[in-house]
Motif scaffolding. Structure first.
Motif, short mmCIF file in Angstrom:
data_model
loop_
_atom_site.label_atom_id
_atom_site.label_comp_id
_atom_site.label_asym_id
_atom_site.label_seq_id
_atom_site.Cartn_x
_atom_site.Cartn_y
_atom_site.Cartn_z
N PHE A 1 0.83 -1.21 0.00
CA PHE A 1 0.00 0.00 0.00
C PHE A 1 0.86 1.26 0.00
N ALA B 1 -4.44 5.40 5.25
CA ALA B 1 -4.85 4.52 4.16
C ALA B 1 -4.93 3.06 4.63
N ARG C 1 -8.10 2.63 6.67
CA ARG C 1 -9.26 2.57 5.75
C ARG C 1 -9.31 1.24 5.02
N SER D 1 3.07 9.46 -0.88
CA SER D 1 2.31 8.36 -0.26
C SER D 1 1.39 8.83 0.86
N GLY D 2 1.61 10.06 1.33
CA GLY D 2 0.76 10.53 2.42
C GLY D 2 0.89 12.03 2.62
N VAL D 3 0.08 12.53 3.53
CA VAL D 3 -0.02 13.97 3.75
C VAL D 3 1.27 14.56 4.33
N ALA D 4 1.93 13.80 5.20
CA ALA D 4 3.12 14.33 5.86
C ALA D 4 4.24 14.61 4.85
N GLU D 5 4.40 13.67 3.89
CA GLU D 5 5.40 13.85 2.84
C GLU D 5 5.11 15.11 2.02
N TRP E 1 3.44 17.75 3.05
CA TRP E 1 3.75 18.92 3.88
C TRP E 1 5.25 19.24 3.84
N SER F 1 -1.72 3.97 -1.30
CA SER F 1 -2.15 4.73 -0.13
C SER F 1 -2.67 6.11 -0.53
N ILE G 1 -6.45 7.81 0.28
CA ILE G 1 -6.65 9.05 1.05
C ILE G 1 -6.68 10.25 0.11
N LEU H 1 -8.05 13.39 1.54
CA LEU H 1 -7.19 14.15 2.45
C LEU H 1 -6.13 14.93 1.66
#
Ligand SMILES: [Mg+2]
Ligand SMILES: [Mg+2]
Lengths: 337, 337
Positions: A215, A235, A238, B149-153, B155, B189, B193, B196
């Motif tokens: 993922f 993720a 979810r 892959s995600g929100v933190a990256e 940011w 991922s 999301i 988000l």
């Protein structure tokens, strides 16, 4: 510490059950028959993951049907009447005997492994399936297929199972005709079509180690990116929710056999998600059970809803740690500064 | 054939628009400035993917800010007033100059690459960002971050962008303060999301090649498992739907820059999903436009709903091929037996 050890030992004899009577089966991940006494001592209610790879490793030819039969039979008899979930071969070709070795893969984690390998080496697969079906006459066996990515792959495996059953019937060999057949959910595509897969199988078992890796597109063995391997990435939560909802809608049990199942930090969340079974290295069972026996499912559901509002893994992690430390100060004492 | 070529050429001058007036921007994937005339000749409305990797390859030291600035500026000026989406470095460490080479990864596709690499080699990243921001003074630039892959990256990247903007302002250097910043959606991922992420960016661009690979855990370059790489796997359709719904809910545009965008077989489905932009190798633009100009969005939506009821990639594929061959017998003539 001695009193604490005693306390955990006492937990081994009690059922895995919440305050409001929800049963969650705590089972062992086991590889060798020699590990079974340890599993039983820690209160494992059966084996949720019996790895068959050891039979294939470090030898010049793959194991025959009789050898596999006696290995599976030994585990089933030792655990009866508790169930044993036997996972079919979960290896890449690179780990096997030279005659079927495939070692030129640039990304082995995205390559020919597990059920993909089995479906390519059908004779090898069929030998294993015959041994598992024959062993099913001696206990509560379940068959679990690793790395299923879609419905067509599953159909191909089931077809082979039907072939094996027909053969055994024709040969007059005993087996359990109702042997449950389930799959690991560890590939993102399987999570997204869990509803389609749930109609076709008897159970799910979530393999979180691979599920998280795929993922997030992160090899957690790679030191440069291991920091991105986050079990509590939103993720992942979810995806777990999708999987559990699909299992519930189809009325099939859903378990987890990845490392996430063995960490009591996650137990309340996994309860809230709706897992029916957690399978882990046996020494982890008492601590997970300790949490389980002091909570209600609705508390897990509430916590889950709260975590699902947060956008990053680190926020979710902090929130969960705060909550679990507050509830279980002894278990989750924060590390000394 | 000559008449057919003429017909396709005529399409280059017409807008990418459906019968019911839905505009879908058809843009070019471009690597070198020399490819721009080809893109313009085929009617590209800007560049949806400008790959910056060529600047970094086959040399002993990474390119400096001035060198990058002149490369980006040349493309922006050539395409103005059309937009150019510049993707920040999308390489693994294994492809780079020896001093920052990382070549010991077991699974490079799950390793240190793209934005992960950039965030680790921050000086390198910052040099590139400075060049892109400076180039934005000379045309319609957009910045696209790969492998988020995600929100933190995200940011972390945006923070670096803010740093660069503050520096340029302090230095009195011109740049576009409203430079749109978007991300590639190519990691599972990120798809899960997408809602988000959509809040935090100005646009999405779906990289189907990697998205499919990671969702199915298949390296399509691996001959043993390439058969599992299926753009029409139901999980992929669902993922694309999630991404497009999230983009629409956040009112940001969503494009696609993977190979799937360039195949007219998929055009009607992608329209139904709600893509605002398709970016492809320029010679594919006329054929995609030819389909686009003969359909309505509602037809794409209906077809999508129909495909989403099917459980396997091969059934979805067959249904889509039947439908497109029926609608466009000349374009999708089935191969001679
Ligand atoms: Mg696995
Ligand atoms: Mg990519």
């Amino acid at each position: 510490q001695a009193a604490r050890d005693e306390e955990l030992l006492g937990l081994c004899l009690l059922p895995g059950e919440t305050l409001d009577g929800v049963r969650v089966h705590l089972r062992g991940n086991v590889e060798l028959t020699e590990e079974l006494p340890l599993a039983l001592r820690h209160g494992a209610e059966g084996v949720g993951l019996f790895r068959s790879e050891f039979l294939y490793l470090n030898r010049s030819a793959p194991p025959g049907e009789e050898e596999q039969l006696s290995a599976y039979r030994a585990v089933l008899e030792a655990m009866a009447p508790q169930p044993v979930t036997i996972r079919s071969l979960d290896l890449g070709g690179d780990k096997l005997a030279p005659e079927i070795n495939i070692s030129d893969e640039l990304n082995p984690a995205l390559g020919l492994r597990a059920v993909r390998f089995s479906l390519k080496e059908r004779r090898l697969f069929k030998t294993q399936l015959r041994a598992i079906f024959r062993a099913s006459a001696f206990g509560q066996a379940r068959l679990m297929l690793p790395m299923i990515s879609g419905v067509a792959e599953l159909w191909a495996c089931r077809e082979l199972c039907e072939e094996v059953k027909a053969e055994l019937t024709a040969e007059g060999v005993a087996y359990d005709p109702g042997l449950p057949i389930g799959i690991m959910i560890e590939i993102p595509s399987a999570a997204l079509i869990a509803d389609l897969l749930a109609r076709e199988v008897d159970f799910f078992s979530v393999g979180t180690n691979d599920l998280i890796q795929y993922f997030l597109a992160v090899d957690r063995g790679n030191e440069h990116v291991a920091y991105l391997y986050e079990p509590l990435h939103p993720a992942i939560l979810r995806a777990l929710r999708l999987i559990c909802q699909a299992a519930r809608a189809a009325s099939i049990p859903v378990g987890m056999c990845g490392e996430m199942a063995s960490d009591p930090l996650y137990t309340l969340v996994l309860l809230g998600l709706g897992f029916d079974e957690l399978s882990m290295n046996p020494p982890s069972i008492p601590r997970v059970k300790e949490v389980l026996r002091q909570v209600r499912r609705s508390e897990g559901e509430d916590l889950l809803e709260q975590l699902l509002t947060l956008p990053t893994a680190s926020e979710i992690n902090r929130c969960l740690e705060d909550e679990m430390t507050r509830r279980f100060p002894v278990l989750f004492r924060p590390p000394a500064p």
